[in-house]
Scaffold this motif. Sequence first.
Motif, PDB file in Angstrom:
ATOM      1  N   SER A   7      -4.110   1.618 -13.017  1.00  0.00           N
ATOM      2  CA  SER A   7      -3.198   2.068 -11.966  1.00  0.00           C
ATOM      3  C   SER A   7      -1.953   2.679 -12.592  1.00  0.00           C
ATOM      4  O   SER A   7      -1.438   2.167 -13.583  1.00  0.00           O
ATOM      5  CB  SER A   7      -2.811   0.895 -11.066  1.00  0.00           C
ATOM      6  OG  SER A   7      -2.059   1.341  -9.973  1.00  0.00           O
ATOM      7  N   PHE A   9      -0.520   6.438  -4.398  1.00  0.00           N
ATOM      8  CA  PHE A   9      -1.444   5.524  -3.728  1.00  0.00           C
ATOM      9  C   PHE A   9      -2.359   4.828  -4.731  1.00  0.00           C
ATOM     10  O   PHE A   9      -3.364   4.224  -4.368  1.00  0.00           O
ATOM     11  CB  PHE A   9      -2.282   6.243  -2.668  1.00  0.00           C
ATOM     12  CG  PHE A   9      -1.548   6.449  -1.368  1.00  0.00           C
ATOM     13  CD1 PHE A   9      -0.945   5.393  -0.707  1.00  0.00           C
ATOM     14  CD2 PHE A   9      -1.470   7.707  -0.806  1.00  0.00           C
ATOM     15  CE1 PHE A   9      -0.272   5.581   0.490  1.00  0.00           C
ATOM     16  CE2 PHE A   9      -0.798   7.901   0.390  1.00  0.00           C
ATOM     17  CZ  PHE A   9      -0.193   6.845   1.037  1.00  0.00           C
ATOM     18  N   VAL A  11      -3.317   1.142  -4.038  1.00  0.00           N
ATOM     19  CA  VAL A  11      -4.204   1.005  -2.877  1.00  0.00           C
ATOM     20  C   VAL A  11      -5.622   1.422  -3.251  1.00  0.00           C
ATOM     21  O   VAL A  11      -6.599   0.724  -2.937  1.00  0.00           O
ATOM     22  CB  VAL A  11      -3.677   1.838  -1.683  1.00  0.00           C
ATOM     23  CG1 VAL A  11      -4.681   1.860  -0.538  1.00  0.00           C
ATOM     24  CG2 VAL A  11      -2.331   1.309  -1.218  1.00  0.00           C
ATOM     25  N   ARG A  51      -7.282  -1.055  -5.677  1.00  0.00           N
ATOM     26  CA  ARG A  51      -7.706  -2.257  -4.942  1.00  0.00           C
ATOM     27  C   ARG A  51      -8.946  -1.958  -4.094  1.00  0.00           C
ATOM     28  O   ARG A  51      -9.840  -2.806  -3.983  1.00  0.00           O
ATOM     29  CB  ARG A  51      -6.564  -2.801  -4.088  1.00  0.00           C
ATOM     30  CG  ARG A  51      -6.887  -4.155  -3.457  1.00  0.00           C
ATOM     31  CD  ARG A  51      -5.699  -4.745  -2.731  1.00  0.00           C
ATOM     32  NE  ARG A  51      -6.051  -6.007  -2.120  1.00  0.00           N
ATOM     33  CZ  ARG A  51      -5.634  -7.193  -2.533  1.00  0.00           C
ATOM     34  NH1 ARG A  51      -4.807  -7.276  -3.556  1.00  0.00           N
ATOM     35  NH2 ARG A  51      -6.008  -8.300  -1.917  1.00  0.00           N
ATOM     36  N   CYS A  52      -9.029  -0.776  -3.511  1.00  0.00           N
ATOM     37  CA  CYS A  52     -10.220  -0.396  -2.731  1.00  0.00           C
ATOM     38  C   CYS A  52     -11.467  -0.394  -3.613  1.00  0.00           C
ATOM     39  O   CYS A  52     -12.528  -0.879  -3.200  1.00  0.00           O
ATOM     40  CB  CYS A  52     -10.037   0.985  -2.105  1.00  0.00           C
ATOM     41  SG  CYS A  52      -9.022   1.022  -0.627  1.00  0.00           S
ATOM     42  N   THR A  75      -0.280   5.910   5.809  1.00  0.00           N
ATOM     43  CA  THR A  75      -0.061   4.481   5.551  1.00  0.00           C
ATOM     44  C   THR A  75      -1.224   3.963   4.704  1.00  0.00           C
ATOM     45  O   THR A  75      -2.291   4.597   4.657  1.00  0.00           O
ATOM     46  CB  THR A  75      -0.015   3.684   6.866  1.00  0.00           C
ATOM     47  OG1 THR A  75      -1.329   3.708   7.456  1.00  0.00           O
ATOM     48  CG2 THR A  75       1.024   4.245   7.828  1.00  0.00           C
ATOM     49  N   PRO A  76      -1.062   2.817   4.073  1.00  0.00           N
ATOM     50  CA  PRO A  76      -2.202   2.241   3.352  1.00  0.00           C
ATOM     51  C   PRO A  76      -3.433   2.063   4.243  1.00  0.00           C
ATOM     52  O   PRO A  76      -4.551   2.349   3.808  1.00  0.00           O
ATOM     53  CB  PRO A  76      -1.653   0.900   2.855  1.00  0.00           C
ATOM     54  CG  PRO A  76      -0.188   1.166   2.650  1.00  0.00           C
ATOM     55  CD  PRO A  76       0.183   2.062   3.815  1.00  0.00           C
ATOM     56  N   ASN A  77      -3.236   1.645   5.495  1.00  0.00           N
ATOM     57  CA  ASN A  77      -4.391   1.503   6.396  1.00  0.00           C
ATOM     58  C   ASN A  77      -5.079   2.835   6.651  1.00  0.00           C
ATOM     59  O   ASN A  77      -6.309   2.889   6.750  1.00  0.00           O
ATOM     60  CB  ASN A  77      -3.963   0.861   7.723  1.00  0.00           C
ATOM     61  CG  ASN A  77      -3.800  -0.637   7.603  1.00  0.00           C
ATOM     62  OD1 ASN A  77      -4.453  -1.283   6.792  1.00  0.00           O
ATOM     63  ND2 ASN A  77      -2.914  -1.197   8.407  1.00  0.00           N
ATOM     64  N   ILE A 134      -7.117   3.641   3.509  1.00  0.00           N
ATOM     65  CA  ILE A 134      -8.344   2.838   3.482  1.00  0.00           C
ATOM     66  C   ILE A 134      -9.367   3.411   4.462  1.00  0.00           C
ATOM     67  O   ILE A 134     -10.538   3.589   4.110  1.00  0.00           O
ATOM     68  CB  ILE A 134      -8.036   1.356   3.800  1.00  0.00           C
ATOM     69  CG1 ILE A 134      -7.192   0.742   2.687  1.00  0.00           C
ATOM     70  CG2 ILE A 134      -9.333   0.563   4.003  1.00  0.00           C
ATOM     71  CD1 ILE A 134      -6.543  -0.588   3.063  1.00  0.00           C
ATOM     72  N   PHE A 147     -10.759  -5.469   1.197  1.00  0.00           N
ATOM     73  CA  PHE A 147      -9.421  -5.137   0.693  1.00  0.00           C
ATOM     74  C   PHE A 147      -8.454  -6.289   0.943  1.00  0.00           C
ATOM     75  O   PHE A 147      -7.568  -6.549   0.135  1.00  0.00           O
ATOM     76  CB  PHE A 147      -8.917  -3.865   1.395  1.00  0.00           C
ATOM     77  CG  PHE A 147      -7.595  -3.349   0.880  1.00  0.00           C
ATOM     78  CD1 PHE A 147      -7.544  -2.415  -0.131  1.00  0.00           C
ATOM     79  CD2 PHE A 147      -6.399  -3.798   1.436  1.00  0.00           C
ATOM     80  CE1 PHE A 147      -6.326  -1.936  -0.605  1.00  0.00           C
ATOM     81  CE2 PHE A 147      -5.178  -3.335   0.972  1.00  0.00           C
ATOM     82  CZ  PHE A 147      -5.141  -2.394  -0.053  1.00  0.00           C
TER      83      PHE A 147
END
Length: 187
Positions: free
Chosen positions: A60, A66, A69, A72-73, A115-117, A120, A135
């Motif tokens: 990372s 991002f 994020v 992590r995904c 946004t992170p959502n 994703i 996640f």
Amino acid sequence: MSQSPSTWRADPLVWGHGATVFEAFLEPTCPFSVRAFGKLDELLRTAGEDRLTVKIRLQSQPWHLFSGVIVRCVLAASTLEGGKETARKVMAAVAAHREEFEFTDHCSGPNMDATPNEIIARLEGYSGVSLAKAFAIPGLQKTVKWHCKYARQNGIHVSPTFMVDGLIVPAISSGDSVQEWIGKIFA
């Protein structure tokens, strides 16, 4: 591999079983990492799974805004049915749609309002992998931190960086051909 939050397991991102170990430290939205990622299957096919072990280590990087994020995904995907192959599918989706997960000049552009959502959900759409529940696994940061610590312990700070049998090989570049990689790996 459907799991409850208390029984999850992140599948190691490892392919092949050869004595020589090639580790690629990649940041999924980095264009140079994307180029390297695109060569890993051919590298393993050409070198032979019985001669080479390929390990993806996620690196990372804060200038890819991002990055956390997305990393992590990918690791969340490795906890799902298919394990490392599902994670590879998510990485391939990021690679194929890199601009959808990156900022213009690392500081502007359409993703400023994402946004992170939303990221994703976008990645779920491109990859076909349901990521949101995995996640949110509370302990997943342990795996994220392991990747980060492992890189730091080996003196790796940027991507892509490559190690062969535990030693950084600065002569290996994402711009090299697979044949050039093989020459440097087995030198």
